[in-house]
Enzyme design. Structure first.
Site, mmCIF file in Angstrom:
data_model
loop_
_atom_site.group_PDB
_atom_site.id
_atom_site.type_symbol
_atom_site.label_atom_id
_atom_site.label_comp_id
_atom_site.label_asym_id
_atom_site.label_seq_id
_atom_site.Cartn_x
_atom_site.Cartn_y
_atom_site.Cartn_z
ATOM 1 N N THR A 1 -6.160 25.272 -22.461
ATOM 2 C CA THR A 1 -7.649 25.754 -22.598
ATOM 3 C C THR A 1 -6.890 26.865 -23.639
ATOM 4 O OG1 THR A 1 -8.980 25.224 -21.270
ATOM 5 C CG2 THR A 1 -9.586 27.016 -22.374
ATOM 6 N N SER B 1 -1.080 20.657 -21.077
ATOM 7 C CA SER B 1 -1.345 20.755 -19.553
ATOM 8 C C SER B 1 -0.174 20.162 -18.586
ATOM 9 C CB SER B 1 -2.416 20.669 -19.408
ATOM 10 O OG SER B 1 -3.394 21.488 -17.943
ATOM 11 N N THR C 1 4.298 38.278 -17.961
ATOM 12 C CA THR C 1 5.507 38.084 -17.052
ATOM 13 C C THR C 1 5.217 36.490 -17.268
ATOM 14 O OG1 THR C 1 5.318 40.174 -16.448
ATOM 15 C CG2 THR C 1 6.541 38.178 -15.199
ATOM 16 N N GLN D 1 -4.095 14.464 -22.072
ATOM 17 C CA GLN D 1 -4.533 13.180 -22.153
ATOM 18 C C GLN D 1 -3.526 12.282 -21.953
ATOM 19 O OE1 GLN D 1 -6.382 12.100 -19.494
ATOM 20 N NE2 GLN D 1 -7.772 15.013 -19.423
ATOM 21 N N CYS E 1 -24.107 19.906 -14.584
ATOM 22 C CA CYS E 1 -25.383 20.332 -14.662
ATOM 23 C C CYS E 1 -25.440 21.945 -14.597
ATOM 24 C CB CYS E 1 -25.664 20.230 -13.149
ATOM 25 S SG CYS E 1 -25.953 18.679 -12.256
ATOM 26 N N HIS F 1 -1.117 20.192 -15.248
ATOM 27 C CA HIS F 1 -1.519 19.415 -14.132
ATOM 28 C C HIS F 1 -2.225 17.678 -14.336
ATOM 29 C CE1 HIS F 1 -6.064 20.209 -14.815
ATOM 30 N NE2 HIS F 1 -5.170 20.744 -15.954
ATOM 31 N N ASN G 1 -10.071 12.586 -23.254
ATOM 32 C CA ASN G 1 -10.636 13.013 -21.833
ATOM 33 C C ASN G 1 -11.813 11.892 -21.135
ATOM 34 O OD1 ASN G 1 -11.981 15.163 -23.296
ATOM 35 N ND2 ASN G 1 -12.268 16.207 -20.949
#
Ligand code: PLP
Length: 347
Positions: free
Chosen positions: A51, A168, A205, A148, A293, A170, A120
């Protein structure tokens, strides 16, 4: 990662010798991340997440941005705040309309094009090489969100001439809270966080353990890419075929050829995906949908809406993500659970 939490905890920017271990570890990780996408190490800037990487690029642009209607919310929501964005459509299969992009760049003064490498929600892969050529023809900067795609398919910044690219950790089995931005040598750049770290390109840092984890994940993803791709695709195809054969009125959303090996988005006619997902998770199947939602009203997925899906179709879509760790018996039990639950929810 562990030694960098407890033993080699030095701030990499400190002047004492101990800090050198941390800064060396960062440079090793940088070269692995660079190698994953065919970049040079000095073209990689570490960030806190994709992001941040996406928004750093957008923040650096003062002029108009052209982007697709199926970008990740970190791009769409940022650009919605501005009134000078050109949204380029996709077709019913989620494929970018290159002619529309070319036409927009002819008609309008655009400074940057940002196109997601692979979506994604539906996994559809964008025509990045052709998009890069169109941008080059019009002298426009090009950014791609490859979160992705990297580690799932070949992503090479040399054959696909992007100026900026977001990653990214993760999404490739690395830790959460660490991302990277590729900045082509010589591309204009304006930091989002001003400071001395990352050669003045990103203040703050460095998160040494997370960077080390990202580097290791990138190294493994590159080394095992073709084996991971082949196995994951086999599992994905098995999941899709079994669902389509065994569960009536199930259908796939998105282009079936040009898409990631690990993602499938499937609609189950007449079943509300939110309810389905809740029941699935109680049975150990962790799937997702694209809807969010908001004040108890369900907003349909902007990706499926852009692909021309109706509100009902959007609300019955579920995304399944697989990996090289998924096994045949996982697929068999998932399909059997899906089948039983679909029957009972429809009943
Ligand atoms: N871009 C895409 C395509 C994503 O799928 C995601 C996360 O799901 C992001 C950006 C944001 O990544 P991060 O969580 O690292 O900010």
């Amino acid at each position: 990662m562990c030694p960098f939490f407890c033993e080699q905890w030095a701030n990499p920017s400190s002047p004492y010798a101990f800090a050198k271990q941390a800064s060396d570890a960062i440079e090793i990780a940088r070269s692995h991340v660079a190698s994953l996408i065919g970049a040079k190490p000095n073209e990689i800037v570490f960030s806190s997440c994709a992001t941040e990487s996406n928004q750093t690029v957008l923040h650096g642009v003062r002029g108009k941005v052209a982007t697709s209607t199926v970008e990740h919310s970190s791009i769409i929501d940022f650009l919605k705040e501005r009134d000078n964005t050109c949204f380029v459509p996709v077709d019913g299969a989620g494929r970018l309309d290159l002619e529309a992009l070319d036409f927009s760049l002819t008609q309008q003064q655009i400074e940057l094009v940002s196109v997601i490498w692979a979506n994604n929600e539906v996994g559809v892969i964008s025509p990045i090489e052709q998009t890069a050529k169109i941008c080059k023809k019009h002298g426009v900067l090009f950014h791609s969100d490859a979160v992705q795609a990297a580690g799932k398919i070949e992503v090479d910044v040399k054959t696909n001439e992007v100026d900026y690219l977001s990653l990214s950790a993760h999404k490739i089995f690395g830790p959460k809270g660490i991302g990277a931005l590729y900045v082509r040598d010589g591309a204009p750049y304006r930091p989002l966080l001003v400071g001395r770290q990352e050669k003045g390109r990103r203040g703050g840092t460095e998160a040494v353990p997370l960077i080390v984890g990202f580097g290791k994940a990138a190294e493994l993803a590159k080394k095992d890419l073709s084996a991971r791709m082949g196995h994951t695709k086999k599992m994905r195809d098995m999941l899709e075929n079994s669902i389509l054969q065994q569960i009536p009125e199930a259908y796939i959303n998105g282009d079936k050829t040009c898409r990631l090996p690990n993602t499938t988005n499937i609609g189950f006619k007449g079943i509300d995906s939110d309810t389905f997902i809740q029941f699935l998770s109680t049975q150990g199947i962790m799937a997702a949908n694209g809807s969010a939602c908001k004040s108890s009203a369900i907003t349909p997925s902007h990706v499926l809406t852009a692909m021309g899906r109706t509100h009902e179709e959007s609300n019955e879509a579920i995304r399944f993500s697989l990996s090289h760790l998924t096994q045949e018996n996982d697929i068999c039990s998932a399909v059997s659970i899906l089948k039983t639950l679909a029957e009972s929810l429809r009943g």
